[in-house]
Every structure is written in structure tokens, then in C-alpha cells.
Design a protein around this motif. Structure first.
Motif, PDB file in Angstrom:
ATOM      1  N   LYS A 127       0.827  -1.195   0.000  1.00 12.41           N
ATOM      2  CA  LYS A 127       0.000   0.000   0.000  1.00 12.41           C
ATOM      3  C   LYS A 127       0.869   1.257   0.000  1.00 12.41           C
ATOM      4  O   LYS A 127       1.897   1.307   0.656  1.00 12.41           O
ATOM      5  N   HIS A 128       0.406   2.242  -0.754  1.00 14.42           N
ATOM      6  CA  HIS A 128       1.105   3.512  -0.816  1.00 14.42           C
ATOM      7  C   HIS A 128       0.379   4.544   0.033  1.00 14.42           C
ATOM      8  O   HIS A 128      -0.854   4.569   0.084  1.00 14.42           O
ATOM      9  N   SER A 129       1.153   5.372   0.670  1.00 10.32           N
ATOM     10  CA  SER A 129       0.558   6.420   1.498  1.00 10.32           C
ATOM     11  C   SER A 129      -0.028   7.516   0.617  1.00 10.32           C
ATOM     12  O   SER A 129       0.209   7.582  -0.590  1.00 10.32           O
ATOM     13  N   PHE A 185       2.452  12.583  -4.683  1.00 12.64           N
ATOM     14  CA  PHE A 185       3.722  12.837  -5.373  1.00 12.64           C
ATOM     15  C   PHE A 185       3.705  12.234  -6.776  1.00 12.64           C
ATOM     16  O   PHE A 185       4.166  12.860  -7.743  1.00 12.64           O
ATOM     17  N   SER A 186       3.158  11.020  -6.922  1.00 10.77           N
ATOM     18  CA  SER A 186       3.083  10.372  -8.231  1.00 10.77           C
ATOM     19  C   SER A 186       2.184  11.158  -9.181  1.00 10.77           C
ATOM     20  O   SER A 186       2.491  11.299 -10.376  1.00 10.77           O
ATOM     21  N   SER A 207       0.680  10.636   0.683  1.00 11.87           N
ATOM     22  CA  SER A 207       1.749  11.520   0.177  1.00 11.87           C
ATOM     23  C   SER A 207       2.443  10.913  -1.033  1.00 11.87           C
ATOM     24  O   SER A 207       2.794  11.632  -1.984  1.00 11.87           O
ATOM     25  N   ASP A 208       2.627   9.576  -1.048  1.00  5.88           N
ATOM     26  CA  ASP A 208       3.239   8.926  -2.209  1.00  5.88           C
ATOM     27  C   ASP A 208       2.349   9.041  -3.436  1.00  5.88           C
ATOM     28  O   ASP A 208       2.822   9.302  -4.549  1.00  5.88           O
ATOM     29  N   ARG A 209       1.052   8.842  -3.250  1.00  7.81           N
ATOM     30  CA  ARG A 209       0.116   8.965  -4.368  1.00  7.81           C
ATOM     31  C   ARG A 209       0.083  10.394  -4.891  1.00  7.81           C
ATOM     32  O   ARG A 209       0.061  10.628  -6.105  1.00  7.81           O
TER      33      ARG A 209
END
Length: 288
Positions: free
Chosen positions: A2-4, A10-11, A6-8
Motif C-alpha cells: 500500500k502507498h501512502s 507525489f506520483s 503523500s506517495d500517491r
């Protein structure tokens, strides 16, 4: 995994930025293409066109019926075909003996080739050399001085190093001499590398510009890039006189069409060499 959040986020930002860069990069090419196919009357009535209501080939037809433009196009075609063929022959003929240990003085020759890569002669010595051998105002002044690239010779030498010497020994036992071995065995095995280097040379010859300005004095011998540059900086295209059309299209549509015509031939070569390009571009980079 799972991505946080903030990671999503940023992507998403990275994807948006890359999409924006792609649009900004692609838009000039799109605009040139659209204007080249726009009906002249529509172009004159609108200051800015993103999608024409009526498409027209008039600019292309006008250019292709103009002697000066077709002559420049044929000059570049001659450079790209004859120049590429000559460069491939010289590069392969120089790289093959340098890859064989039995050749005497090959290290000294390799040092001289490496020297040409590190230190260029400069514009004035190059011009004096071309002038002294009598190539000024000759189309061959764009071919002979650029016959072989030192970097390409080194890379192709690395490819020839990877060919087993046992093939040459077996061919020699069957009565083949060195020239026959080169033509019948080495060259057929080198087609991927020749295709890759041929593409590099063809692009270089097709885009000949600065050397043509230095060495060619007559407009009749200009390649397409010099002719296009002269056409782009001229407010009018008075040198373009069609044998079919009495009234020329707007100068801007002619310029855009000329840019497309000058770009398409090299782009059209890539699909035919794509299957060889990936393999040939890596020649000499991996050994063992």
C-alpha cells in the motif's frame, strides 16, 4: 504494497508535470504540421489556427513543383545515400583489420584515431584542407572529410572483436583469402551494426548545414537544410517559382510544409531499421 497518500500525491504531481512537458514539447511540431495543411485562404483570415476547417495540400504541391526546392531535396538525398554507403565501407574496412591481433602497428593507428576524437582540427584548418584538395563548391566536400567517425570505428572494432576467429580459420582452410572472408563472413554477420551506424551516418549527412555553408558557394548545390534556413530567414519566397502554380500560397504555409518535408524522410527510415537498431547500437559495449 500500500502507498501512502503523500506517495500517491507525489506520483500524481510527477505525472502531471511530465504530461505538461510532453505537451509543450509536442505542440510546436503539431502547429507546424497543422499550418502546412491549412487552406491558404483560411490561414490568411485567422491569426492562430489549432485545427483547420479545411485541409489542403497546396503548399506541398507547390514546393514539389519548384525546381530549386526539388534540387535541394535531391542533393540531400544524394548525401544521405551515397555518403552513408561510402562511410559504412570505410568504417568497416578500417575497423576490421584493427580488430585482428596479427595486424602490425594497430595500436599506433588506434592512438591516432583516438587523437582525432579528443582534438578536432577546427574550422579554419578544415577549410584550408578542403580548399587545397580542390573540393570547394563540390558536393563531395560534404562527404570525403566526414567519411569515417573515429568513435564509430572504435565501436565497430569492438563488434568485430566479438566474432570468433575460428570462423576465419575455417574459411581460410577452404581457400578464402582475407578479402573474401570479409565480404562473405564478416559483413553478413555485421548487418545489425551496419544498420545502426548507417542510421547515424544518414542522419548526419541529411542534416549537413554548417559544412555546406562553408564549402558550397552556388545555391544549386545546397542541401535541403541550407535551403530551408535561407527560406526561413527570407520574408518572401521569391526564389520559389513553381512550374504549375502561378500564385504561390502564403510564405508561412510554404515554410511549414518545407520543414515537414525535410523531417519526414529520416523519420521514415527508423521503422525499417528498428529491429537492427537496438542490437547494433550496443556493439562493442559488452565483451566476454
Amino acid at each position: 504494497m500500500k502507498h501512502s497518500i503523500s506517495d500517491r500525491l507525489f506520483s500524481i504531481i510527477i505525472a502531471a508535470v511530465l504530461a505538461l512537458i510532453a505537451i509543450v514539447t509536442f505542440f510546436p511540431f503539431y502547429y507546424v504540421l497543422v499550418v502546412s495543411f491549412t487552406e491558404p485562404s483560411e490561414y490568411l483570415s485567422k491569426p492562430f489556427i489549432l485545427f483547420p476547417r479545411q485541409w489542403s495540400f497546396q503548399s506541398y504541391e507547390y514546393l514539389l513543383t519548384t525546381k530549386s526546392f526539388v534540387r535541394a531535396l535531391s542533393n540531400s538525398a544524394f548525401l544521405a545515400t551515397v555518403g552513408t554507403a561510402c562511410s559504412l565501407v570505410v568504417t568497416a574496412a578500417l575497423a576490421y583489420p584493427l580488430s585482428r591481433r596479427r595486424m602490425r602497428g594497430r595500436r599506433k593507428i588506434m592512438m591516432m584515431i583516438l587523437f582525432t576524437i579528443l582534438f578536432g582540427p577546427g574550422m579554419i584548418p578544415s577549410y584550408m584542407l578542403v580548399r587545397d584538395i580542390g573540393l570547394i563548391n563540390s558536393i563531395w566536400s560534404l562527404i570525403i572529410p566526414a567519411l569515417a567517425s573515429g568513435w564509430n570505428v572504435i565501436l565497430m572494432r569492438g563488434f568485430f572483436d566479438s566474432i570468433p576467429t575460428e570462423l576465419e580459420e575455417s574459411a581460410a582452410m577452404d581457400g578464402c583469402n582475407d578479402l573474401s572472408i570479409w565480404f562473405r563472413i564478416i559483413i553478413p554477420l555485421s548487418l545489425p551494426s551496419l544498420a545502426a551506424f548507417g542510421l547515424f551516418y544518414a542522419v548526419g549527412y541529411w542534416n549537413q548545414f554548417f559544412s555546406a555553408i562553408l564549402y558550397l558557394n552556388q545555391p544549386e548545390k545546397w542541401p535541403i537544410q541550407v535551403f530551408l534556413q535561407n527560406m526561413l530567414i527570407t520574408a518572401t519566397n521569391s526564389e520559389l517559382n513553381s512550374d504549375v502554380y502561378a500564385q504561390p500560397p502564403p510564405s508561412e504555409t510554404l515554410k511549414m510544409a518545407a520543414v515537414i518535408i525535410a523531417t519526414v524522410p529520416i523519420l521514415a527510415v527508423y521503422p525499417f531499421l528498428q529491429k537492427h537498431f537496438a542490437k547494433g547500437a550496443m556493439v562493442g559495449s559488452v565483451k566476454g
